[in-house]
Design a protein around this motif. Structure first.
Motif, mmCIF file in Angstrom:
data_model
loop_
_atom_site.group_PDB
_atom_site.id
_atom_site.type_symbol
_atom_site.label_atom_id
_atom_site.label_comp_id
_atom_site.label_asym_id
_atom_site.label_seq_id
_atom_site.Cartn_x
_atom_site.Cartn_y
_atom_site.Cartn_z
ATOM 1 N N HIS B 38 0.820 -1.209 0.000
ATOM 2 C CA HIS B 38 0.000 0.000 0.000
ATOM 3 C C HIS B 38 0.855 1.261 0.000
ATOM 4 O O HIS B 38 0.555 2.218 -0.709
ATOM 5 N N GLY B 41 2.591 1.641 -3.514
ATOM 6 C CA GLY B 41 1.594 1.982 -4.533
ATOM 7 C C GLY B 41 1.115 3.411 -4.366
ATOM 8 O O GLY B 41 1.013 4.172 -5.330
ATOM 9 N N SER B 42 0.835 3.782 -3.106
ATOM 10 C CA SER B 42 0.344 5.133 -2.858
ATOM 11 C C SER B 42 1.387 6.168 -3.256
ATOM 12 O O SER B 42 1.056 7.192 -3.863
ATOM 13 N N HIS B 84 6.693 -1.322 -5.715
ATOM 14 C CA HIS B 84 5.335 -1.850 -5.586
ATOM 15 C C HIS B 84 5.212 -3.162 -6.365
ATOM 16 O O HIS B 84 4.700 -4.166 -5.866
ATOM 17 N N PHE B 85 5.734 -3.146 -7.589
ATOM 18 C CA PHE B 85 5.684 -4.329 -8.438
ATOM 19 C C PHE B 85 6.520 -5.452 -7.818
ATOM 20 O O PHE B 85 6.112 -6.616 -7.785
ATOM 21 N N TRP B 88 4.821 -7.144 -4.933
ATOM 22 C CA TRP B 88 3.777 -8.048 -5.425
ATOM 23 C C TRP B 88 4.380 -9.334 -5.972
ATOM 24 O O TRP B 88 4.003 -10.438 -5.587
ATOM 25 N N GLY B 113 -3.336 -1.891 -13.573
ATOM 26 C CA GLY B 113 -2.122 -1.520 -12.848
ATOM 27 C C GLY B 113 -0.894 -1.855 -13.675
ATOM 28 O O GLY B 113 0.066 -1.082 -13.755
ATOM 29 N N PHE B 114 -0.956 -3.012 -14.315
ATOM 30 C CA PHE B 114 0.164 -3.459 -15.134
ATOM 31 C C PHE B 114 0.343 -2.542 -16.340
ATOM 32 O O PHE B 114 1.471 -2.157 -16.675
ATOM 33 N N SER B 116 -0.488 0.562 -16.525
ATOM 34 C CA SER B 116 0.070 1.808 -16.006
ATOM 35 C C SER B 116 1.577 1.646 -15.797
ATOM 36 O O SER B 116 2.370 2.523 -16.156
ATOM 37 N N HIS B 156 -7.097 1.376 -11.169
ATOM 38 C CA HIS B 156 -6.530 0.248 -10.427
ATOM 39 C C HIS B 156 -6.941 0.348 -8.954
ATOM 40 O O HIS B 156 -7.416 -0.614 -8.355
ATOM 41 N N PHE B 157 -6.810 1.515 -8.389
ATOM 42 C CA PHE B 157 -7.144 1.746 -6.985
ATOM 43 C C PHE B 157 -8.661 1.582 -6.775
ATOM 44 O O PHE B 157 -9.116 0.893 -5.856
ATOM 45 N N LEU B 160 -9.703 -2.044 -6.791
ATOM 46 C CA LEU B 160 -9.208 -2.981 -5.770
ATOM 47 C C LEU B 160 -9.857 -2.753 -4.427
ATOM 48 O O LEU B 160 -9.779 -3.584 -3.525
HETATM 49 C C1 HEM Z 1 2.098 -4.634 -12.482
HETATM 50 C C2 HEM Z 1 1.635 -3.640 -11.910
HETATM 51 C C3 HEM Z 1 0.899 -3.602 -10.605
HETATM 52 C C4 HEM Z 1 0.447 -4.608 -9.789
HETATM 53 C C5 HEM Z 1 0.591 -6.091 -10.003
HETATM 54 C C6 HEM Z 1 -0.159 -3.999 -8.643
HETATM 55 C C7 HEM Z 1 -0.711 -4.702 -7.596
HETATM 56 C C8 HEM Z 1 -1.311 -4.129 -6.485
HETATM 57 C C9 HEM Z 1 -1.820 -4.842 -5.356
HETATM 58 C C10 HEM Z 1 -1.800 -6.359 -5.204
HETATM 59 C C11 HEM Z 1 -2.322 -3.937 -4.487
HETATM 60 C C12 HEM Z 1 -2.920 -4.216 -3.123
HETATM 61 C C13 HEM Z 1 -4.323 -4.640 -3.222
HETATM 62 C C14 HEM Z 1 -4.959 -4.907 -1.881
HETATM 63 O O1 HEM Z 1 -4.291 -4.853 -0.848
HETATM 64 O O2 HEM Z 1 -6.152 -5.206 -1.872
HETATM 65 C C15 HEM Z 1 -2.128 -2.639 -5.083
HETATM 66 C C16 HEM Z 1 -2.527 -1.462 -4.497
HETATM 67 C C17 HEM Z 1 -2.256 -0.217 -5.021
HETATM 68 N N1 HEM Z 1 -1.531 0.054 -6.169
HETATM 69 FE FE1 HEM Z 1 -0.819 -1.289 -7.487
HETATM 70 N N2 HEM Z 1 -0.095 -2.642 -8.784
HETATM 71 C C18 HEM Z 1 0.539 -2.360 -9.954
HETATM 72 C C19 HEM Z 1 0.836 -1.119 -10.479
HETATM 73 C C20 HEM Z 1 0.562 0.071 -9.843
HETATM 74 C C21 HEM Z 1 0.970 1.371 -10.327
HETATM 75 C C22 HEM Z 1 1.771 1.621 -11.588
HETATM 76 C C23 HEM Z 1 0.509 2.280 -9.416
HETATM 77 C C24 HEM Z 1 0.638 3.787 -9.371
HETATM 78 C C25 HEM Z 1 1.241 4.535 -10.224
HETATM 79 C C26 HEM Z 1 -0.185 1.552 -8.382
HETATM 80 C C27 HEM Z 1 -0.812 2.130 -7.307
HETATM 81 C C28 HEM Z 1 -1.466 1.425 -6.316
HETATM 82 C C29 HEM Z 1 -2.197 2.067 -5.252
HETATM 83 C C30 HEM Z 1 -2.373 3.567 -5.050
HETATM 84 C C31 HEM Z 1 -2.691 1.035 -4.440
HETATM 85 C C32 HEM Z 1 -3.577 1.163 -3.201
HETATM 86 C C33 HEM Z 1 -2.793 1.431 -1.975
HETATM 87 C C34 HEM Z 1 -3.691 1.517 -0.766
HETATM 88 O O3 HEM Z 1 -4.687 0.780 -0.701
HETATM 89 O O4 HEM Z 1 -3.381 2.307 0.098
HETATM 90 N N3 HEM Z 1 -0.119 0.201 -8.670
HETATM 91 N N4 HEM Z 1 -1.511 -2.779 -6.296
#
Ligand code: HEM
Lengths: 322, 202
Positions: B38, B41-42, B84-85, B88, B113-114, B116, B156-157, B160
């Motif tokens: 988190h 990603g944030s 972040h990636f 994961w 997300g991917f 992006s 993506h956000f 999820l």
């Molecule tokens: C291959 C690319 C990506 C994968 C596999 C991925 C995967 C994930 C996963 C598994 C979560 C947590 C979900 C949960 O806890 O329920 C997440 C949350 C998040 N991701 Fe990604 N993500 C990717 C790319 C990105 C990118 C490029 C960004 C931003 C530029 C991003 C921003 C975020 C944000 C803001 C959250 C939420 C954080 C929160 O809940 O506080 N993600 N992502």
């Protein structure tokens, strides 16, 4: 006839199971002998619960319980700071921070519906019922898990006090609705009050449990004080917290998460590694408190309680009734 | 300017420092992997939005200095996205490649997300002078994809989240405001005036 697909046990696992059972018997025998020596064979000694940090009122146990004696409980701190209890806030830490908003006295539980002896029971009287400790695995639908030493009593035995009739096919539970005090209920994130339900045979199953405490002390607010359900073979959202109403009903009741997103959360919500949530896999889960590199564990059908509960669902398509 | 660069660089490393410190001191709570996911990603998303805020900032205040920091801020977004990636890939999917690919293909929130992330990779790889010169006019076109990257990350956000949409919608709001501030000046000016008129009639 539909084949029961997930419960197949490999020969290797059967051996394991037997070894495990034997070990459990040995441990039990050892504990009994140990207790006997220590207590000089006094009859019916009150078992001491696993001790908590002493923040809350202690609950005295009235008997020994065999459930989960080989499991290692998750730390009290983790169990009480990582909660999904939207009534007290939507983040994982929010419920612990806002726990004071939940006033647990006075508190009573209304039991109604298809039963001969409906009534209202005060929480103090509920706490006077025989309490036992059970250590259960707890698996959240979000693919994390913990091991909790609950204190409480059998749900089935409790329900029987109210004399459910033959028309009581399901049991419906309801959480407190108090938007003035509960910060999470100020917005309609879920359709308040939170509701859950069980089929009557599920509710009467010996594993189904009503918890009044954990780690030997009364439940803190964030864990669903003063009384909550614990159904260890189902995802955590079935284990409804801070219950104020129990109703015997004829038709399958509504449950809150199903009403919010029916394609993601079913009525049954049995733990099942083969039925993924639409957004994530349920094959493995992370046990809380294991650190950054703690790794994950395989999720078991019915959260490892298949031996006890699989028969409740024989002939049912668990993919359809997820 | 160098002084500014160094300050912003160090400040941008603070979230990383907090994560590392938290991990080493067991301060990330009961589910540290989720906390890392988190946080990273944030911060990827926040740095992306900060990067997008620089042009409107210049237009509103005439302040030009931050423009020189834009590339670095964009690269920090990419840096936190990589983290972040990695969280994961390693801690969540445990390098189970099959499951990972299936996730990307079948779970819409992962797919976007991917996507992006792919855009951020392309932008980071072409963020140097050499690429700017080689791509010429096409460079600008390519780097316009940054808007898509931000929007996909917000989607993506949104996808999820289980029930409480407040947080992603705040990010969406910030994004929309940043986009509106980029509209040609006339369009921006005209809108409020029309609204005022309507209100006056009503
Ligand atoms: C291959 C690319 C990506 C994968 C596999 C991925 C995967 C994930 C996963 C598994 C979560 C947590 C979900 C949960 O806890 O329920 C997440 C949350 C998040 N991701 Fe990604 N993500 C990717 C790319 C990105 C990118 C490029 C960004 C931003 C530029 C991003 C921003 C975020 C944000 C803001 C959250 C939420 C954080 C929160 O809940 O506080 N993600 N992502």
């Amino acid at each position: 006839m539909r084949e029961y697909r997930y419960g197949r046990i490999k020969p290797s696992e059967i051996t394991d199971q037997q070894v495990w059972l034997k070990r459990r018997q040995l441990i039990k025998a050892g504990m009994a002998a140990g207790a006997g020596l220590l207590l000089g064979g006094a009859n019916g000694p009150a078992m001491a619960a696993i001790a908590g940090p002493g923040n809350n009122r202690k609950i005295s146990l009235s008997g020994e319980s065999v459930y989960g004696r080989t499991l290692v409980p998750t730390e009290y701190e983790h169990i009480t700071t990582y909660n999904n209890f939207y009534e007290l806030g939507y983040g994982k830490e929010a419920p612990a921070e806002n726990a004071a908003a939940l006033k647990t006295r006075p508190w009573s539980i209304k039991v109604s519906g298809e039963c001969n002896k409906p009534g209202i029971m005060d929480i103090e009287d509920i706490l006077k019922l025989d309490q036992e400790e059970r250590i259960y695995r707890f698996r959240c639908v979000e693919a994390w898990a913990m091991v909790v030493p609950w204190v409480g009593f059998s749900l089935g035995r409790f329900l029987k006090r109210f004399g459910p009739t033959s028309r009581a096919k399901f049991v419906e539970f309801e959480t407190l609705y108090d938007p003035e005090h509960l910060p999470g209920q100020k917005r309609t994130v879920l359709d308040w009050p939170y509701r859950e339900g069980l089929r009557i045979d599920e509710a009467m199953h010996p594993l189904a449990f009503m918890a009044t405490g954990l780690y030997g002390e009364v439940l803190p607010g964030q864990n669903g004080a003063p009384l909550r359900l614990v159904v260890p073979w189902k995802y955590g959202f079935k284990s409804i917290k801070s219950i104020v109403s129990i109703c015997f009903v004829e038709k399958q009741p509504l449950n809150s998460w199903n009403a919010t997103a029916a394609n993601e959360y079913g009525f049954y919500a049995n733990v099942n590694p083969k039925v993924p949530h639409p957004r994530w896999s349920q094959e493995r889960h992370r046990v809380l408190g294991k650190g950054v590199f703690g790794g994950k564990e395989d999720t078991l059908l019915f959260n490892g309680y298949a031996e006890e509960v699989a028969s409740l669902y024989s002939g049912m398509d668990l993919r359809k009734y997820f | 300017m160098t002084k500014w660069r160094i300050v912003v660089f160090l400040v941008s490393l603070l979230p990383l420092a907090a994560m590392v410190w938290g991990a080493l001191h067991d301060r990330l709570g009961a589910n540290p992997v989720e906390a890392l996911s988190h946080e990273s990603g944030s911060w990827a998303l926040r740095f992306l939005l900060i990067t997008l805020a620089i042009t409107p900032l210049r237009r509103l205040t005439g302040w030009r200095k931050p423009v020189l920091l834009r590339r670095m801020l964009g690269l920090f977004s990419f840096f936190y996205a990589c983290l972040h990636f990695l969280v994961w890939l390693w801690l969540d999917r445990e390098f189970a490649w099959g499951g990972m690919l299936a996730d990307i293909a079948t779970r819409p929130y992962i797919t976007v997300g991917f996507l992006s992330f792919l855009i951020l990779i392309a932008l980071a790889l072409t963020s140097n002078m050499f690429s700017m010169r080689r791509l010429g006019l096409r460079w600008k076109g390519l780097h316009r994809l940054v808007y898509a990257a931000a929007l996909l990350a917000i989607l993506h956000f949104i996808w999820l989240v289980k029930a409480d949409l407040m947080q992603p919608l705040i990010y969406l709001g910030v994004f929309v405001v940043l986009m509106l501030l980029r509209l040609p000046r006339k369009a921006v000016m005209r809108k409020p005036r029309r609204m005022v008129k309507k209100q006056a009639v009503a």
